[in-house]
Structure formats: structure tokens, C-alpha cells
Motif scaffolding. Structure first.
Motif, mmCIF file in Angstrom:
data_model
loop_
_atom_site.group_PDB
_atom_site.id
_atom_site.type_symbol
_atom_site.label_atom_id
_atom_site.label_comp_id
_atom_site.label_asym_id
_atom_site.label_seq_id
_atom_site.Cartn_x
_atom_site.Cartn_y
_atom_site.Cartn_z
ATOM 1 N N SER A 85 -18.824 1.579 8.710
ATOM 2 C CA SER A 85 -18.656 0.133 8.782
ATOM 3 C C SER A 85 -19.939 -0.534 9.273
ATOM 4 O O SER A 85 -20.622 -0.019 10.156
ATOM 5 C CB SER A 85 -17.500 -0.224 9.714
ATOM 6 N N ASP A 86 -20.257 -1.680 8.685
ATOM 7 C CA ASP A 86 -21.436 -2.441 9.086
ATOM 8 C C ASP A 86 -20.987 -3.601 9.972
ATOM 9 O O ASP A 86 -20.330 -4.533 9.497
ATOM 10 C CB ASP A 86 -22.146 -2.981 7.841
ATOM 11 N N PRO A 87 -21.320 -3.580 11.257
ATOM 12 C CA PRO A 87 -20.874 -4.647 12.163
ATOM 13 C C PRO A 87 -21.492 -5.999 11.846
ATOM 14 O O PRO A 87 -20.998 -7.034 12.310
ATOM 15 C CB PRO A 87 -21.304 -4.139 13.543
ATOM 16 N N ALA A 88 -22.567 -6.027 11.044
ATOM 17 C CA ALA A 88 -23.215 -7.295 10.710
ATOM 18 C C ALA A 88 -22.499 -8.028 9.577
ATOM 19 O O ALA A 88 -22.743 -9.220 9.358
ATOM 20 C CB ALA A 88 -24.674 -7.048 10.316
ATOM 21 N N TRP A 89 -21.624 -7.332 8.868
ATOM 22 C CA TRP A 89 -20.975 -7.962 7.710
ATOM 23 C C TRP A 89 -19.847 -8.887 8.136
ATOM 24 O O TRP A 89 -19.105 -8.583 9.069
ATOM 25 C CB TRP A 89 -20.420 -6.886 6.777
ATOM 26 N N ARG A 90 -19.731 -10.009 7.436
ATOM 27 C CA ARG A 90 -18.631 -10.929 7.642
ATOM 28 C C ARG A 90 -17.974 -11.221 6.289
ATOM 29 O O ARG A 90 -18.682 -11.419 5.298
ATOM 30 C CB ARG A 90 -19.110 -12.246 8.266
ATOM 31 N N PRO A 91 -16.649 -11.278 6.225
ATOM 32 C CA PRO A 91 -15.973 -11.581 4.955
ATOM 33 C C PRO A 91 -16.408 -12.939 4.424
ATOM 34 O O PRO A 91 -16.701 -13.861 5.208
ATOM 35 C CB PRO A 91 -14.486 -11.585 5.334
ATOM 36 N N GLY A 180 -25.568 -8.085 5.722
ATOM 37 C CA GLY A 180 -24.920 -6.805 5.960
ATOM 38 C C GLY A 180 -24.560 -6.102 4.661
ATOM 39 O O GLY A 180 -24.588 -6.694 3.572
ATOM 40 N N ARG A 181 -24.241 -4.835 4.796
ATOM 41 C CA ARG A 181 -23.829 -4.018 3.649
ATOM 42 C C ARG A 181 -22.471 -3.416 3.987
ATOM 43 O O ARG A 181 -22.388 -2.347 4.603
ATOM 44 C CB ARG A 181 -24.860 -2.925 3.375
ATOM 45 N N PRO A 182 -21.401 -4.071 3.589
ATOM 46 C CA PRO A 182 -20.070 -3.587 3.974
ATOM 47 C C PRO A 182 -19.747 -2.262 3.300
ATOM 48 O O PRO A 182 -20.151 -2.006 2.164
ATOM 49 C CB PRO A 182 -19.143 -4.693 3.452
ATOM 50 N N SER A 183 -19.023 -1.423 4.010
ATOM 51 C CA SER A 183 -18.521 -0.205 3.385
ATOM 52 C C SER A 183 -17.398 -0.595 2.438
ATOM 53 O O SER A 183 -16.832 -1.690 2.514
ATOM 54 C CB SER A 183 -17.985 0.754 4.453
ATOM 55 N N SER A 184 -17.058 0.307 1.538
ATOM 56 C CA SER A 184 -15.962 0.018 0.615
ATOM 57 C C SER A 184 -14.657 -0.157 1.375
ATOM 58 O O SER A 184 -13.786 -0.930 0.957
ATOM 59 C CB SER A 184 -15.838 1.130 -0.433
ATOM 60 N N ARG A 185 -14.510 0.519 2.502
ATOM 61 C CA ARG A 185 -13.298 0.337 3.308
ATOM 62 C C ARG A 185 -13.239 -1.075 3.886
ATOM 63 O O ARG A 185 -12.178 -1.695 3.905
ATOM 64 C CB ARG A 185 -13.236 1.375 4.427
ATOM 65 N N GLN A 186 -14.373 -1.583 4.374
ATOM 66 C CA GLN A 186 -14.389 -2.950 4.884
ATOM 67 C C GLN A 186 -14.021 -3.950 3.784
ATOM 68 O O GLN A 186 -13.238 -4.886 4.011
ATOM 69 C CB GLN A 186 -15.771 -3.295 5.435
ATOM 70 N N GLN A 187 -14.594 -3.756 2.602
ATOM 71 C CA GLN A 187 -14.279 -4.643 1.488
ATOM 72 C C GLN A 187 -12.791 -4.581 1.146
ATOM 73 O O GLN A 187 -12.139 -5.608 0.947
ATOM 74 C CB GLN A 187 -15.097 -4.261 0.260
#
Length: 234
Positions: A85-91, A180-187
Motif C-alpha cells: 500500500s502507498d500511504p501517499a495515495w488518496r482516492p 502516489g502509486r496505489p496498489s491494486s488492493r487499494q484501488q
């Protein structure tokens, strides 16, 4: 592919399979298999990571040099680094239970376009419908209608499947636009747990999983919602 390996080996061709589902591989017992801890559809890990993918291929081919037993299954030693998971990513959109599917699609338009401009490509387009029209077609099914196909030469169930595929691609590609670069799980967590689109597709699956139309039943059961995202009770 595991079963095919047996036939090829009988002809004297050495084989090694890449396994994503270990229990299935254990049941089919291929001559050699490398199990990888990646998500379905990514047997070599995340796209655009040539160095990592090369390590997977080298590990698999290395089994051809040392395997002498009738059945050998080895585990790949690394996790996919892109699955952290990338903590910098935001939806791209915050959860809003009051937002309709049509409004959500419209709100994502600018974000989606930025993502496509940066990446230079998109997988949206299977249905041949503009994404807003694909969304309206899905809503028509949600309202209990069995609408005619809006695509010439394509059955209504198939049009529904491709509209759903376009919808998922639209959201997942929009999720790549920001920092950020979200993981596929985050997406996937964002899509299936917080959006109107995820809720709509789950509802469609539930409504048509027992349809008397075998084509619609097949699509509802296999193509609208990934198995890992089907909620308890269907």
C-alpha cells in the motif's frame, strides 16, 4: 496449463508452469510449477516492472535444471513490490452514499482524462459506448428492466458485461491520476467498498445470479464482480 504440461512431457518437451492458485496446482500435479503470490491475471507480477518479471521467469526456468522428481512445486520467494500500500495515495473521490452512479461518473471525468493523458492509453471501450451511456445502461438494469442492447449485433447480456467492464476500467484508471502509486488492493478497496459503481455491480450480480436466462446468469456469476469481492451471502 498444468494439465497440458503432462502431454508435452510425454513428447519429451520439458515444462514448467506458473501457478497462481496453489491448491489447484496441487490437484493437477504438473511435472514442475512455480507458485507465485500474486493476484489473478498477473503471473509475473505488476506490469511495467521488467526487472521483477525477469526474476520470476529466471526462477521458473531454473526449475528445468534441477527438478528430477515426478512432481515439483516451488514457491517464489518474493512478493510483488507493487502490492504494498502507498500511504501517499488518496482516492479520486471520497465516499458519498448520496451520490448517484451517473453523478459519480461525471465527477470522475476530469480525473480519468488526466490519467489517460499521462499513461497514453486506456482499456475503456469494450462496449463501444461512451462511459456515461454505459452507466445509464447499467442503471436501467438496476431499475428492474431488461433493456435492449444499445449496441448493434451484441446481445443485451453481453452489452451489460462489456458496459460493466468499461465501468470498472474507468474507475480503476481514474484512481491512477493523483499522487502516489496505489496498489491494486487499494484501488479495489476503494471501488468495491466506497463507490456507487461497486454497489451497483454487486446489486446486479445479486439480482441476476439465478436468472432463467442462462447467458445473463453466466455473466452475473462470473464477470460482474470478482470472486474475492462478492459479499457474504452473494
Amino acid at each position: 496449463m498444468s494439465a497440458l504440461g503432462h502431454y508435452l512431457e510425454e513428447k519429451g518437451i520439458a515444462t514448467v508452469a506458473i501457478s497462481l492458485i496453489r491448491p489447484q496446482t496441487e490437484n493437477t500435479r504438473p511435472p514442475r510449477a512455480l507458485w507465485v503470490p500474486f493476484e489473478l491475471g498477473r503471473p509475473f507480477g505488476s506490469p511495467s516492472d521488467a526487472d521483477f518479471q525477469r526474476r520470476v521467469i529466471v526462477a521458473a526456468l531454473g526449475m528445468l535444471e534441477r527438478s528430477t522428481r515426478p512432481v515439483t512445486i516451488e514457491d517464489f520467494a518474493e512478493d510483488d513490490p507493487r502490492e504494498r500500500s502507498d500511504p501517499a495515495w488518496r482516492p479520486p473521490l471520497a465516499a458519498d452514499a448520496a451520490r448517484s452512479l451517473e453523478d459519480e461518473i461525471a465527477a470522475l471525468k476530469g480525473v480519468y482524462r488526466r490519467s489517460v493523458a499521462v499513461r497514453g492509453r486506456s482499456t475503456v471501450g469494450l462496449s463501444g459506448l461512451p462511459i456515461a451511456e454505459a452507466g445509464r445502461y447499467i442503471v436501467a438494469w438496476l431499475h428492474g428492466a431488461n433493456p435492449e442492447s444499445p449496441v448493434a449485433g451484441m446481445s443485451a447480456p453481453l452489452a451489460l458485461r462489456f458496459a460493466a467492464d468499461d465501468l470498472k476500467a474507468y474507475y480503476l484508471e481514474a484512481a491512477l491520476a493523483g499522487a502516489g502509486r496505489p496498489s491494486s488492493r487499494q484501488q479495489a478497496d476503494w471501488l468495491w467498498q466506497t463507490t456507487a459503481a461497486g454497489a451497483a455491480l454487486v446489486a446486479l450480480r445479486r439480482a441476476h445470479i439465478a436468472s432463467p436466462d442462462e447467458r445473463l446468469k453466466l455473466i452475473a456469476g462470473n464477470f460482474l464482480v470478482p470472486a474475492l469481492r462478492v459479499p457474504p451471502g452473494g
